[in-house]
Design a protein around this motif. Structure first.
Motif, PDB file in Angstrom:
ATOM      1  N   TYR A  91       0.827  -1.197   0.000  1.00 43.88           N
ATOM      2  CA  TYR A  91       0.000   0.000   0.000  1.00 43.88           C
ATOM      3  C   TYR A  91       0.862   1.246   0.000  1.00 43.88           C
ATOM      4  N   GLU A  92       0.267   2.318  -0.473  1.00 41.76           N
ATOM      5  CA  GLU A  92       0.935   3.612  -0.418  1.00 41.76           C
ATOM      6  C   GLU A  92      -0.011   4.637   0.188  1.00 41.76           C
ATOM      7  N   LYS A  93       0.466   5.350   1.166  1.00 42.43           N
ATOM      8  CA  LYS A  93      -0.286   6.457   1.751  1.00 42.43           C
ATOM      9  C   LYS A  93       0.729   7.491   2.220  1.00 42.43           C
ATOM     10  N   LYS A  94       0.587   8.712   1.763  1.00 45.27           N
ATOM     11  CA  LYS A  94       1.577   9.744   2.049  1.00 45.27           C
ATOM     12  C   LYS A  94       1.721   9.987   3.544  1.00 45.27           C
ATOM     13  N   ASN A  95       2.969  10.047   3.974  1.00 41.30           N
ATOM     14  CA  ASN A  95       3.311  10.442   5.338  1.00 41.30           C
ATOM     15  C   ASN A  95       2.847   9.454   6.405  1.00 41.30           C
ATOM     16  N   VAL A  96       2.444   8.251   6.009  1.00 40.25           N
ATOM     17  CA  VAL A  96       2.006   7.256   6.978  1.00 40.25           C
ATOM     18  C   VAL A  96       2.716   5.939   6.697  1.00 40.25           C
ATOM     19  N   ARG A  97       3.276   5.360   7.731  1.00 38.25           N
ATOM     20  CA  ARG A  97       3.894   4.039   7.601  1.00 38.25           C
ATOM     21  C   ARG A  97       2.813   2.971   7.742  1.00 38.25           C
ATOM     22  N   ILE A  98       2.905   1.919   6.957  1.00 37.13           N
ATOM     23  CA  ILE A  98       1.895   0.869   6.977  1.00 37.13           C
ATOM     24  C   ILE A  98       2.576  -0.463   7.258  1.00 37.13           C
ATOM     25  N   HIS A  99       2.048  -1.198   8.253  1.00 43.49           N
ATOM     26  CA  HIS A  99       2.641  -2.475   8.644  1.00 43.49           C
ATOM     27  C   HIS A  99       1.572  -3.556   8.731  1.00 43.49           C
ATOM     28  N   SER A 100       1.929  -4.735   8.277  1.00 42.29           N
ATOM     29  CA  SER A 100       1.063  -5.910   8.397  1.00 42.29           C
ATOM     30  C   SER A 100       1.305  -6.594   9.740  1.00 42.29           C
ATOM     31  N   LEU A 101       0.214  -6.983  10.400  1.00 45.21           N
ATOM     32  CA  LEU A 101       0.290  -7.823  11.591  1.00 45.21           C
ATOM     33  C   LEU A 101      -0.191  -9.236  11.275  1.00 45.21           C
ATOM     34  N   TYR A 102      -0.125  -9.574   9.995  1.00 46.29           N
ATOM     35  CA  TYR A 102      -0.423 -10.942   9.571  1.00 46.29           C
ATOM     36  C   TYR A 102       0.497 -11.260   8.399  1.00 46.29           C
ATOM     37  N   GLY A 103       1.760 -11.325   8.723  1.00 43.47           N
ATOM     38  CA  GLY A 103       2.785 -11.596   7.724  1.00 43.47           C
ATOM     39  C   GLY A 103       4.030 -12.074   8.443  1.00 43.47           C
ATOM     40  N   GLU A 104       5.141 -11.440   8.160  1.00 47.52           N
ATOM     41  CA  GLU A 104       6.377 -11.808   8.852  1.00 47.52           C
ATOM     42  C   GLU A 104       6.236 -11.621  10.357  1.00 47.52           C
ATOM     43  N   HIS A 105       5.436 -10.618  10.747  1.00 50.24           N
ATOM     44  CA  HIS A 105       5.227 -10.338  12.174  1.00 50.24           C
ATOM     45  C   HIS A 105       3.733 -10.310  12.493  1.00 50.24           C
ATOM     46  N   ARG A 106       3.366 -10.922  13.602  1.00 48.29           N
ATOM     47  CA  ARG A 106       2.000 -10.765  14.123  1.00 48.29           C
ATOM     48  C   ARG A 106       1.998  -9.884  15.367  1.00 48.29           C
ATOM     49  N   LYS A 107       3.162  -9.630  15.888  1.00 50.23           N
ATOM     50  CA  LYS A 107       3.343  -8.718  17.013  1.00 50.23           C
ATOM     51  C   LYS A 107       4.280  -7.611  16.551  1.00 50.23           C
ATOM     52  N   PRO A 108       3.918  -6.343  16.754  1.00 49.44           N
ATOM     53  CA  PRO A 108       4.762  -5.255  16.238  1.00 49.44           C
ATOM     54  C   PRO A 108       6.147  -5.261  16.872  1.00 49.44           C
ATOM     55  N   THR A 109       7.129  -4.966  16.058  1.00 48.69           N
ATOM     56  CA  THR A 109       8.514  -4.884  16.519  1.00 48.69           C
ATOM     57  C   THR A 109       8.787  -3.486  17.082  1.00 48.69           C
ATOM     58  N   PRO A 110       9.893  -3.318  17.795  1.00 49.26           N
ATOM     59  CA  PRO A 110      10.262  -1.975  18.255  1.00 49.26           C
ATOM     60  C   PRO A 110      10.362  -0.971  17.111  1.00 49.26           C
ATOM     61  N   GLU A 111      10.896  -1.401  15.970  1.00 47.99           N
ATOM     62  CA  GLU A 111      11.025  -0.481  14.835  1.00 47.99           C
ATOM     63  C   GLU A 111       9.650  -0.039  14.339  1.00 47.99           C
ATOM     64  N   MET A 112       8.687  -0.952  14.302  1.00 50.58           N
ATOM     65  CA  MET A 112       7.336  -0.609  13.847  1.00 50.58           C
ATOM     66  C   MET A 112       6.688   0.440  14.757  1.00 50.58           C
ATOM     67  N   LEU A 113       7.073   0.429  16.041  1.00 45.24           N
ATOM     68  CA  LEU A 113       6.479   1.350  17.015  1.00 45.24           C
ATOM     69  C   LEU A 113       7.349   2.578  17.273  1.00 45.24           C
ATOM     70  N   SER A 114       8.405   2.739  16.503  1.00 46.81           N
ATOM     71  CA  SER A 114       9.395   3.778  16.799  1.00 46.81           C
ATOM     72  C   SER A 114       8.857   5.190  16.626  1.00 46.81           C
ATOM     73  N   GLU A 115       7.814   5.362  15.827  1.00 48.43           N
ATOM     74  CA  GLU A 115       7.230   6.694  15.630  1.00 48.43           C
ATOM     75  C   GLU A 115       5.837   6.780  16.252  1.00 48.43           C
ATOM     76  N   THR A 116       5.638   6.062  17.358  1.00 48.64           N
ATOM     77  CA  THR A 116       4.320   5.945  17.983  1.00 48.64           C
ATOM     78  C   THR A 116       4.388   6.281  19.464  1.00 48.64           C
ATOM     79  N   ASP A 117       3.435   7.074  19.914  1.00 46.52           N
ATOM     80  CA  ASP A 117       3.244   7.302  21.353  1.00 46.52           C
ATOM     81  C   ASP A 117       2.038   6.531  21.876  1.00 46.52           C
ATOM     82  N   VAL A 118       0.978   6.482  21.059  1.00 45.77           N
ATOM     83  CA  VAL A 118      -0.285   5.847  21.462  1.00 45.77           C
ATOM     84  C   VAL A 118      -0.755   4.925  20.335  1.00 45.77           C
ATOM     85  N   ILE A 119      -1.137   3.695  20.696  1.00 43.95           N
ATOM     86  CA  ILE A 119      -1.741   2.749  19.754  1.00 43.95           C
ATOM     87  C   ILE A 119      -3.249   2.819  19.907  1.00 43.95           C
ATOM     88  N   VAL A 120      -3.950   2.950  18.796  1.00 43.69           N
ATOM     89  CA  VAL A 120      -5.420   2.994  18.809  1.00 43.69           C
ATOM     90  C   VAL A 120      -5.939   1.768  18.067  1.00 43.69           C
TER      91      VAL A 120
END
Length: 387
Positions: A74-103
């Motif tokens: 997928y492509e969406k400007k200025n937003v990182r997109i990660h699958s939680l049903y692929g290589e990872h089902r639990k987010p890695t530290p890198e996936m959460l590196s630009e996050t303060d709050v998960i909704v």
């Protein structure tokens, strides 16, 4: 009309102001005005840096059982997109590196095997480990919050279709599931649930005033969700659960079934439903382009109908009537490579053995897990949000 948690973010703006948000959504993550959750937050002026998607993808485009998708599709400007049903089902530290709050705002259908609640559990674990707050925007349980059904999962059979002890049809909203997980399994997580307004435990989805949006590609209607807590078990057998038809789970069968005789038996022994003999050719999946003989389940009394007990009656009939034809599928299934798929769905190897004890009517199956239901009903009281 029910007011969703997504409709109430302005009342809880203090949770999101000056925070970098990671939003967990799919195609059914809409507010009551049918605006997608990402747009709800952006239009409210909040900063969304990351999108996570569960099984079936951000847009519900992939099929069942380990058919993975990747965020870079997928492509969406200025937003990182990660699958939680692929290589990872639990987010890695890198996936959460630009996050303060998960909704989290992904609809559930009220059955233990529906993987979205376990995606939530893994997100809560990651949030606790990396000191992130997680906010769950609550939504209705489509099957209501009063009826429950099925045996308790044995932790020996924990998997991605049941990480923690829970009965098959749990009777919780997604926010109540989060409260249960925090209380008993992930105590360290910083959790906030934004509750609904106007929802009562007795309300089924068609009493909410909300549009049904398919939460996954084979969940087209409330009637599908009604039979799903039982009919999902067919995934672990060589019986077609109706994938490749327009009414999956309500339609089931195989080429070698005498469906007239089967329906005669089921109509006597499974209250709350009428079984109509049905012929179908799946366009994909089991028995692709092959004529199948089976049934269409018409639920006539959804308060009387017991989905898990009904499907166990179906399976006991087919297992004992067609011993040379009926088969259980072997692993892998939902990332479990050793235990039998049927066992992880039912949460124990007991129930596969019970099928060999002969054909049972639905009420006889219900009797076998009545104590589990009673204990769960009492146990869950402390984390319920609605009366």
């Amino acid at each position: 009309m029910v007011t969703l948690g997504t409709d109430r973010i302005s009342e809880f703006s203090h949770l999101f102001e000056k925070k970098r948000l990671a939003i967990v959504v799919n195609q059914a993550s809409l507010n009551s005005s049918l605006l997608d959750t990402y747009s709800v937050f952006v239009q409210a002026g909040f900063q969304v840096t990351t999108l996570f998607g569960p099984q079936h993808g951000l847009f519900g485009h992939t099929q069942d059982n380990m058919i993975e998708w990747q965020g870079d599709e997928y492509e969406k400007k200025n937003v990182r997109i990660h699958s939680l049903y692929g290589e990872h089902r639990k987010p890695t530290p890198e996936m959460l590196s630009e996050t303060d709050v998960i909704v989290f705002d992904v609809p559930d259908v009220g059955a233990r095997y529906y993987t979205f609640i376990w995606t939530l559990a893994l997100l809560m674990e990651a949030a606790a480990e990396h000191h992130k707050k997680i906010v769950v925007l609550d939504r209705p349980n489509p099957l209501g919050g009063e009826s429950i059904e099925g045996p308790m999962l044995d932790t020996e059979f924990s998997s991605f279709v049941g990480l923690y002890p829970l009965i098959n049809r749990h009777g919780l909203t997604i926010g109540e599931v989060a409260r249960w997980l925090q209380k008993y399994h992930i105590q360290e997580v910083d959790l906030e649930v934004i509750p609904m307004k106007g929802w009562q435990r007795s309300d089924w989805y068609d009493q909410s005033g909300l549009k049904w949006i398919m939460p996954s590609p084979n969940m087209p209607a409330l009637s599908t969700a009604t039979v799903y807590p039982g009919q999902c078990l067919l995934e672990a057998t060589n019986i077609s659960e109706g994938r490749g038809t327009t009414r999956p789970f309500e339609i089931f069968g195989a080429p070698w079934i005498d469906n007239e005789k089967m329906c005669d038996f089921l109509n006597i022994n499974c209250p709350g439903a009428t079984f109509q003999p049905w012929f179908f050719e799946p366009t994909f999946h089991k028995f692709e382009r092959t004529l199948c003989r089976g049934a269409f389940i018409h639920v006539t009394d959804r308060l009387l109908y017991q989905s898990v007990a009904t499907t166990m009656t179906i399976l006991s009939y087919l297992f004992n009537t067609y011993p040379e034809k009926f088969e259980f599928k072997a692993p892998p299934y939902e990332y479990e490579y050793e235990k039998m798929p049927f066992d992880i769905l039912m949460g124990s190897d007991r129930w596969r053995s019970e099928l060999s004890s002969g054909i049972r009517p639905a009420y006889k199956w219900s009797e076998l897990w009545r104590d589990d239901e009673r204990e769960w009903r009492e146990f869950r009281e402390e984390f319920l949000l609605y009366s």
